[in-house]
Structure formats: C-alpha cells, structure tokens
Write a protein that holds these residues in place. Structure first.
Motif, short mmCIF file in Angstrom:
data_model
loop_
_atom_site.label_atom_id
_atom_site.label_comp_id
_atom_site.label_asym_id
_atom_site.label_seq_id
_atom_site.Cartn_x
_atom_site.Cartn_y
_atom_site.Cartn_z
N UNK A 58 15.76 16.34 -8.06
CA UNK A 58 16.86 15.62 -8.73
C UNK A 58 16.92 15.98 -10.21
N UNK A 59 15.77 16.03 -10.87
CA UNK A 59 15.76 16.31 -12.31
C UNK A 59 16.29 17.72 -12.58
N UNK A 60 15.88 18.68 -11.77
CA UNK A 60 16.37 20.05 -11.95
C UNK A 60 17.87 20.13 -11.72
N UNK A 61 18.36 19.48 -10.67
CA UNK A 61 19.78 19.51 -10.37
C UNK A 61 20.59 18.75 -11.42
N UNK A 62 20.05 17.66 -11.93
CA UNK A 62 20.74 16.91 -12.98
C UNK A 62 20.91 17.76 -14.23
N UNK A 63 19.87 18.48 -14.62
CA UNK A 63 19.97 19.36 -15.78
C UNK A 63 20.99 20.47 -15.53
N UNK A 64 20.97 21.02 -14.33
CA UNK A 64 21.92 22.09 -14.00
C UNK A 64 23.36 21.57 -14.10
N UNK A 65 23.60 20.41 -13.53
CA UNK A 65 24.95 19.84 -13.57
C UNK A 65 25.37 19.47 -14.98
N UNK A 66 24.47 18.88 -15.74
CA UNK A 66 24.82 18.43 -17.09
C UNK A 66 25.06 19.59 -18.03
N UNK A 67 24.39 20.71 -17.80
CA UNK A 67 24.67 21.90 -18.60
C UNK A 67 26.09 22.38 -18.36
N UNK A 68 26.50 22.40 -17.09
CA UNK A 68 27.85 22.82 -16.75
C UNK A 68 28.88 21.82 -17.26
N UNK A 69 28.56 20.52 -17.12
CA UNK A 69 29.49 19.48 -17.55
C UNK A 69 29.75 19.52 -19.04
N UNK A 70 28.83 20.10 -19.80
CA UNK A 70 28.97 20.16 -21.26
C UNK A 70 29.71 21.41 -21.71
N UNK A 89 0.83 -1.20 0.00
CA UNK A 89 0.00 0.00 0.00
C UNK A 89 0.87 1.25 0.00
N UNK A 90 0.59 2.15 -0.93
CA UNK A 90 1.34 3.39 -1.05
C UNK A 90 0.47 4.55 -0.57
N UNK A 91 1.01 5.36 0.32
CA UNK A 91 0.24 6.46 0.89
C UNK A 91 0.37 7.73 0.04
N UNK A 92 -0.53 8.68 0.30
CA UNK A 92 -0.45 9.98 -0.38
C UNK A 92 0.85 10.70 -0.04
N UNK A 93 1.30 10.57 1.21
CA UNK A 93 2.55 11.22 1.62
C UNK A 93 3.73 10.65 0.84
N UNK A 94 3.72 9.35 0.59
CA UNK A 94 4.80 8.74 -0.17
C UNK A 94 4.78 9.21 -1.63
N UNK A 95 3.60 9.40 -2.17
CA UNK A 95 3.49 9.94 -3.53
C UNK A 95 4.02 11.38 -3.58
N UNK A 96 3.68 12.16 -2.56
CA UNK A 96 4.14 13.55 -2.50
C UNK A 96 5.66 13.60 -2.37
N UNK A 97 6.21 12.73 -1.54
CA UNK A 97 7.66 12.68 -1.37
C UNK A 97 8.35 12.27 -2.67
N UNK A 98 7.75 11.32 -3.38
CA UNK A 98 8.31 10.88 -4.66
C UNK A 98 8.31 12.02 -5.66
N UNK A 99 7.20 12.77 -5.69
CA UNK A 99 7.09 13.90 -6.62
C UNK A 99 8.13 14.97 -6.33
N UNK A 100 8.27 15.33 -5.06
CA UNK A 100 9.23 16.38 -4.69
C UNK A 100 10.67 15.92 -4.92
N UNK A 101 10.93 14.65 -4.66
CA UNK A 101 12.30 14.14 -4.85
C UNK A 101 12.71 14.19 -6.30
N UNK A 102 11.86 13.69 -7.19
CA UNK A 102 12.27 13.65 -8.60
C UNK A 102 12.30 15.05 -9.19
N UNK A 103 11.46 15.95 -8.70
CA UNK A 103 11.51 17.34 -9.18
C UNK A 103 12.85 17.97 -8.85
#
Length: 211
Positions: free
Chosen positions: A171-183, A155-169
């Motif tokens: 990470x994805x933003x930071x990954x793009x920031x890092x990869x822009x600099x790395x290039x 069973x997955x709770x609403x809080x776990x869904x919210x945490x998943x959403x915030x985490x990937x948001x």
C-alpha cells in the motif's frame, strides 16, 4: 491559536503524513524485535498498520474529491465517488446500498477514487491475489481486536504479523506511486508518458532484434 493545516490538501502533504505513519509502523516492528513473543508488542504493530491504512483511505478519498472539483463534471466518476463516500456513519438509505460491505473491501479499493481523477490505470493499483489474501488475514485480526470474545482473541500470530508487513509495504509503495502522478502538471505527465512509450518501443526493438 494558529492553524498550520494547509488550505488545500496536496499530494506532497499526503505523502508526508503517510511517511510519518509508516515510521510509526517501523518503530512498532523495531520494538517488537526486542521481545518477539510479546503480544502487547504484536498488537502495537497491528494497530499502527491499521491506523496507517485507515488514514491512507481517508486522505486518498479526500484527494479524489479535490481533483473532481477541478475537472468537468462527469456523472460516471461522480457515481463512483458517491459509492465510496457512503462508507460513513451518516449514510442515508440510498447510500447504505452503495456502502462497501466490509473494511477489507474498502481498504482493497482505496485507490479507486483517486485513480479515476489522476490519469492512471485503475487496474495498476488493484491488489494481487497474494496481497488480497494478506489483507483478508489482517481484516480478520482487526475484527478480533475490535470485539474480542475471549482473552485468546487478543493473540496475534506470526502469520498475521507477516500479512500486516506485506500489506503496508504494498500500500505504501502504491500510494507514493499514485501521489507522484497526482502531483504532475500536464507537461510532466506528457513527459512521463513519452519516456514510458520510448522504453516500451526499445524493449520491443530488442526483442525483435535479439537484444
């Protein structure tokens, strides 16, 4: 049979892969909107997020390895790579002592190897307390899904869904920031740093003169 894999993994390739996996997460969330209480749909969301995070960690580490080979040997930086590389199933006894103790910590530190070879401050890519808490929640849900003891473990709770959403948001933003600099080329890096310096100097000027 033709192989369309790039000879060298670039920041552009990694961004394209992560964008595709992020779209999988968005699709899973969109499907869940049609049936918000569906536990199957909620698990699809978490599985998509976890797949994204695992892939991002692997690709960012690969980028660090590539960039390390292009730079003069540095024993300190190499030791950091060894520590992260040891998070594999074939770790030796020495590597076992270096292995991050949990999935949560390995995801939390996924940016470290790439940042030390990408001319950026590692601290800028460290998760805040809020992101760390969300990641801990996600790690707990992942552990339940991997080794459920009872039907309720799935069973997955609403809080776990919210945490998943915030985490990937984050990470994805930071990954793009890092990869822009790395290039960046050295000239592009210099231009970026000069713009940041000018912006900082302008802010200080405004503060001193009531701007």
């Amino acid at each position: 049979m033709m192989n369309d894999e790039p000879a060298v993994m670039s920041g552009q390739h990694i961004r394209a892969i992560l964008d595709e996996l992020r779209s999988d997460v968005d699709t899973a969330f969109s499907n869940l909107d049609n049936s918000p209480t569906s536990q199957s749909g909620r698990r699809d969301v978490l599985n998509a997020v976890i797949n994204y995070l695992d892939t991002a960690r692997t690709l960012l580490f690969r980028l660090a390895q590539i960039r390390e080979r292009k730079q003069p040997f540095n024993i300190h930086k190499r030791s950091i790579l060894i520590a992260f590389e040891s998070n594999s199933d074939n770790a030796t006894q020495l590597e076992e002592r270096l292995r991050p103790p949990s999935w949560e910590q390995s995801i939390s530190g996924m940016f470290v190897p790439a940042t030390i070879f990408s001319r950026v401050e590692t601290q800028e890519f460290s998760p805040s307390r809020k992101v760390s808490n969300d990641l801990a929640t996600l790690a707990s849900a992942r552990a339940r899904l991997l080794a459920p003891r009872t039907p309720s473990s799935l069973q997955i709770t609403k809080q776990e869904l919210l945490s998943a959403s915030r985490t990937i948001t984050w990470v994805h933003a930071k990954a793009h920031e890092l990869l822009m600099v790395a290039s960046e080329s050295p000239a592009q890096e210099l231009e970026r740093r000069l713009k940041l310096r000018d912006l900082y100097d302008l802010k200080i000027f405004d503060q001193l003169h009531g701007g």
